[in-house]
Structures are given as C-alpha cells and as structure tokens.
Motif scaffolding. Structure first.
Motif, PDB file in Angstrom:
ATOM      1  N   VAL A 198       3.947   6.890   2.883  1.00 54.30           N
ATOM      2  CA  VAL A 198       4.358   5.916   3.427  1.00 54.30           C
ATOM      3  C   VAL A 198       3.990   4.857   2.589  1.00 54.30           C
ATOM      4  O   VAL A 198       2.833   4.669   1.670  1.00 54.30           O
ATOM      5  N   ASP A 199       4.895   3.791   2.687  1.00 54.87           N
ATOM      6  CA  ASP A 199       4.786   2.479   1.890  1.00 54.87           C
ATOM      7  C   ASP A 199       4.734   1.495   2.755  1.00 54.87           C
ATOM      8  O   ASP A 199       5.735   1.415   3.783  1.00 54.87           O
ATOM      9  N   PHE A 200       3.636   0.309   2.906  1.00 55.57           N
ATOM     10  CA  PHE A 200       3.870  -0.586   3.713  1.00 55.57           C
ATOM     11  C   PHE A 200       3.134  -1.981   3.341  1.00 55.57           C
ATOM     12  O   PHE A 200       2.481  -1.674   2.399  1.00 55.57           O
ATOM     13  N   GLU A 201       3.473  -2.982   3.906  1.00 54.60           N
ATOM     14  CA  GLU A 201       2.907  -4.154   3.608  1.00 54.60           C
ATOM     15  C   GLU A 201       1.377  -4.220   4.106  1.00 54.60           C
ATOM     16  O   GLU A 201       1.323  -4.102   5.050  1.00 54.60           O
ATOM     17  N   THR A 232       0.932  -1.134  -0.026  1.00 56.45           N
ATOM     18  CA  THR A 232       0.124  -0.101  -0.133  1.00 56.45           C
ATOM     19  C   THR A 232       0.877   1.174   0.005  1.00 56.45           C
ATOM     20  O   THR A 232       1.828   1.319   0.723  1.00 56.45           O
ATOM     21  N   HIS A 233       0.600   2.070  -0.935  1.00 53.84           N
ATOM     22  CA  HIS A 233       1.431   3.300  -0.993  1.00 53.84           C
ATOM     23  C   HIS A 233       0.264   4.571  -0.914  1.00 53.84           C
ATOM     24  O   HIS A 233      -0.494   4.884  -1.603  1.00 53.84           O
ATOM     25  N   VAL A 234       0.687   5.318   0.302  1.00 55.85           N
ATOM     26  CA  VAL A 234      -0.303   6.388   0.660  1.00 55.85           C
ATOM     27  C   VAL A 234       0.686   7.789   0.695  1.00 55.85           C
ATOM     28  O   VAL A 234       1.625   7.925   1.080  1.00 55.85           O
ATOM     29  N   VAL A 235      -0.003   8.667  -0.077  1.00 55.42           N
ATOM     30  CA  VAL A 235       0.662   9.846  -0.349  1.00 55.42           C
ATOM     31  C   VAL A 235      -0.271  10.990   0.160  1.00 55.42           C
ATOM     32  O   VAL A 235      -1.454  11.023  -0.544  1.00 55.42           O
ATOM     33  N   PHE A 250      -0.531  -2.250  -4.834  1.00 56.90           N
ATOM     34  CA  PHE A 250       0.348  -3.135  -5.648  1.00 56.90           C
ATOM     35  C   PHE A 250       0.564  -4.534  -5.108  1.00 56.90           C
ATOM     36  O   PHE A 250       0.695  -4.639  -4.142  1.00 56.90           O
ATOM     37  N   ASP A 251       0.757  -5.364  -6.092  1.00 58.82           N
ATOM     38  CA  ASP A 251       0.805  -6.937  -5.692  1.00 58.82           C
ATOM     39  C   ASP A 251       2.257  -6.906  -5.185  1.00 58.82           C
ATOM     40  O   ASP A 251       2.483  -7.940  -4.225  1.00 58.82           O
ATOM     41  N   SER A 252       3.215  -6.266  -5.618  1.00 61.22           N
ATOM     42  CA  SER A 252       4.733  -6.452  -5.046  1.00 61.22           C
ATOM     43  C   SER A 252       5.364  -4.823  -5.001  1.00 61.22           C
ATOM     44  O   SER A 252       4.783  -3.990  -5.626  1.00 61.22           O
ATOM     45  N   LEU A 253       6.470  -4.807  -4.281  1.00 61.56           N
ATOM     46  CA  LEU A 253       7.673  -3.659  -4.472  1.00 61.56           C
ATOM     47  C   LEU A 253       7.881  -3.651  -6.042  1.00 61.56           C
ATOM     48  O   LEU A 253       8.088  -2.253  -6.439  1.00 61.56           O
ATOM     49  N   GLU A 254       8.166  -4.768  -6.600  1.00 60.21           N
ATOM     50  CA  GLU A 254       8.587  -4.480  -8.262  1.00 60.21           C
ATOM     51  C   GLU A 254       7.437  -3.770  -8.944  1.00 60.21           C
ATOM     52  O   GLU A 254       7.758  -3.096  -9.950  1.00 60.21           O
ATOM     53  N   ASP A 255       5.949  -4.160  -8.542  1.00 60.69           N
ATOM     54  CA  ASP A 255       4.960  -3.430  -9.294  1.00 60.69           C
ATOM     55  C   ASP A 255       4.871  -1.980  -8.956  1.00 60.69           C
ATOM     56  O   ASP A 255       4.769  -1.190  -9.835  1.00 60.69           O
TER      57      ASP A 255
END
Length: 96
Positions: free
Chosen positions: A92-95, A3-6, A59-64
C-alpha cells in the motif's frame, strides 16, 4: 510525504531464512538518497495468515519513490526477493 508499506511471505519461513531477508532489506538504510525512513519488522505470531516481514519506507514525493524503485541497490533487493518470495508481495502506498 509518501509512505510505502510492503508485506512479504517467504518460501522458507525458518527464523534463519527470515533473518537473511530482513538483513537484505535493512541494508538499504542510509544508502539510497531518496529513502527518508525505513523500518523492517519480522512477524512474531507466526500464524498461517501472517506475513513474515513488513517493510515501511517513507519518501518526500512520488517521484522519489519512483527513483527508489530503480535505484541499483533496490534492484538487487528486488532480485533477492524474487528468489525467496512465496508468491507475490502486497503493498500500500499512501500520502502521510
């Protein structure tokens, strides 16, 4: 899942200007294959400490997430944000 929150604070905090940037962000929906979920919200309290827009993407992964970061449509969004931001955004980016 990542999850990427801005959070974004804009130079011009008028409702019209915020809506333009909201639309720019929302335009990514369904157009970037790595982007599994997008939610864009506009602040309703309008306090001094408030940010104007929140972006939540998944996103499914950090790579995505990394592929999303260099996708041409996202690059256009980043160019827009560079012109309208009042300073820098916070994220913040978190699993999840």
């Amino acid at each position: 899942m990542i999850t990427h929150v801005v959070f974004f604070k804009l130079k011009d905090r008028s409702p019209e200007s915020v809506k333009v940037t909201y639309d720019v962000l929302k335009n990514m929906e369904g157009k970037i294959p790595y982007l599994r979920h997008i939610e864009v919200g506009m602040d309703v309290l309008h306090q001094e400490r408030s940010y104007d827009i929140a972006l939540i993407t998944k996103f499914d992964s950090l790579e995505d997430l990394q592929q999303y970061d260099v996708h041409p449509l996202h690059m256009d969004v980043k160019a827009h944000m560079k012109q309208v931001l009042d300073g820098t955004s916070v994220c913040v980016d978190f699993e999840s």
